[in-house]
Write an enzyme that holds these catalytic residues in place. Structure first.
Site, PDB file in Angstrom:
ATOM      1  CG  ASP A 117      -1.784  -1.149   1.365  1.00  0.00           C
ATOM      2  OD1 ASP A 117      -2.123  -1.729   0.323  1.00  0.00           O
ATOM      3  OD2 ASP A 117      -2.138  -1.502   2.515  1.00  0.00           O
TER       4      ASP A 117
HETATM    5  N1  URA Z   1      -1.057  -5.986   3.952  1.00  0.00           N
HETATM    6  C1  URA Z   1      -1.564  -4.732   3.945  1.00  0.00           C
HETATM    7  O1  URA Z   1      -2.590  -4.455   4.556  1.00  0.00           O
HETATM    8  N2  URA Z   1      -0.910  -3.792   3.259  1.00  0.00           N
HETATM    9  C2  URA Z   1       0.234  -4.013   2.593  1.00  0.00           C
HETATM   10  O2  URA Z   1       0.789  -3.099   1.997  1.00  0.00           O
HETATM   11  C3  URA Z   1       0.756  -5.331   2.612  1.00  0.00           C
HETATM   12  C4  URA Z   1       0.082  -6.294   3.311  1.00  0.00           C
END
Ligand code: URA
Length: 250
Positions: A117
């Site tokens: 993310d």
């Molecule tokens: N899980 C998440 O919630 N975000 C990420 O970026 C990776 C794994």
């Protein structure tokens, strides 16, 4: 399981192809001599058959050492990046935000393996090896990803148990995960699924929204000394480990 019959693929010089030990040495498995030993020890297969010294290979042949398929494309590169928060995991962003590919060399062009993310930090692979990327992100290979998660509140034993057993999300139950408290408000979670925002949603679901999320391991790959925004190529040993992790043993 590889076929154990020893076959000499293309030992006839008229059969073109390149000497196997030369190809193995070029992709960094060791000196020619070391690669000859690997072949002599029966540890190298070509198209699933153990070969003997003298074998020649063509570009389409599938070479494996100890069962791990070797990528022989000369210009294949795989980088490990410590992604900072605020950088988008894509090659180009429609909103002109900074993107991960801008943090690594422009040539040869690479793409991110999976996704972190916008606000997630930590280890991210970038490669131009499509096969490796496909395998690493395919759920059937189930490569572990470990995260350090700063959460709101102080999760107790019950919450950790729930995270381990599986959490009901809007796209179904999560698979059993590893989870442990590292410090008050700080947990370590290891999952092998790759659902969208999975760790954030799991923590939210158990009443502890994520404040900061850092990926600290992909398979066997870790690097606590890589600074945020910094990258490095994988070592040959690291690449072999990864390839081994995504090679099916039948
Ligand atoms: N899980 C998440 O919630 N975000 C990420 O970026 C990776 C794994």
């Amino acid at each position: 399981m590889s076929e154990q019959a020893e076959v000499d693929l293309g030992a006839d010089p008229a059969d073109e192809g390149e000497r196997l030990q030369k190809v193995l040495a070029r992709v960094g498995l060791g000196s020619r001599r070391v690669c000859e030993l690997l072949i002599d020890e029966g540890r190298v297969t070509v198209n699933d058959r153990v070969v003997v010294l003298g074998a020649r290979v063509k570009p389409d042949d599938e070479i494996a050492v100890d069962g791990a398929i070797i990528s022989t494309a000369v210009d294949t590169v795989t980088y490990l990046l410590n992604k900072p928060a605020g950088v988008v995991t894509t090659a180009q962003d429609t909103h002109d935000r900074p993107v991960v590919v801008d943090l690594v060399p422009a040539e040869p062009r690479v793409f991110p393996v999976g996704r972190l993310d916008l606000d997630t930090e930590g280890l991210l692979l970038l490669t131009n090896d499509g096969d490796l990327a496909y395998r690493l992100t395919h759920p059937s290979f189930g490569v572990d990803k470990e995260y350090l998660v700063h959460v709101r509140g102080r999760p107790g034993a019950g919450v950790i148990r729930t995270l381990r057993q599986g959490v009901e999300l809007d796209d179904g139950m999560t698979a059993p995960a590893k989870a442990a408290v590292v410090a008050p408000g700080l947990i370590r979670i290891t999952i092998h699924e790759g659902r969208n925002r999975q760790v954030r949603r799991m923590c939210e679901a158990v009443g502890h929204p994520v404040l900061r999320l850092v990926r600290t391991r992909i398979g066997t790959l870790t690097d606590s000394r890589l600074a945020p925004g910094a990258w490095r190529p994988l070592s040959r040993a690291e690449l072999l480990d990864l390839q081994r992790a995504v090679t099916r043993v039948e």
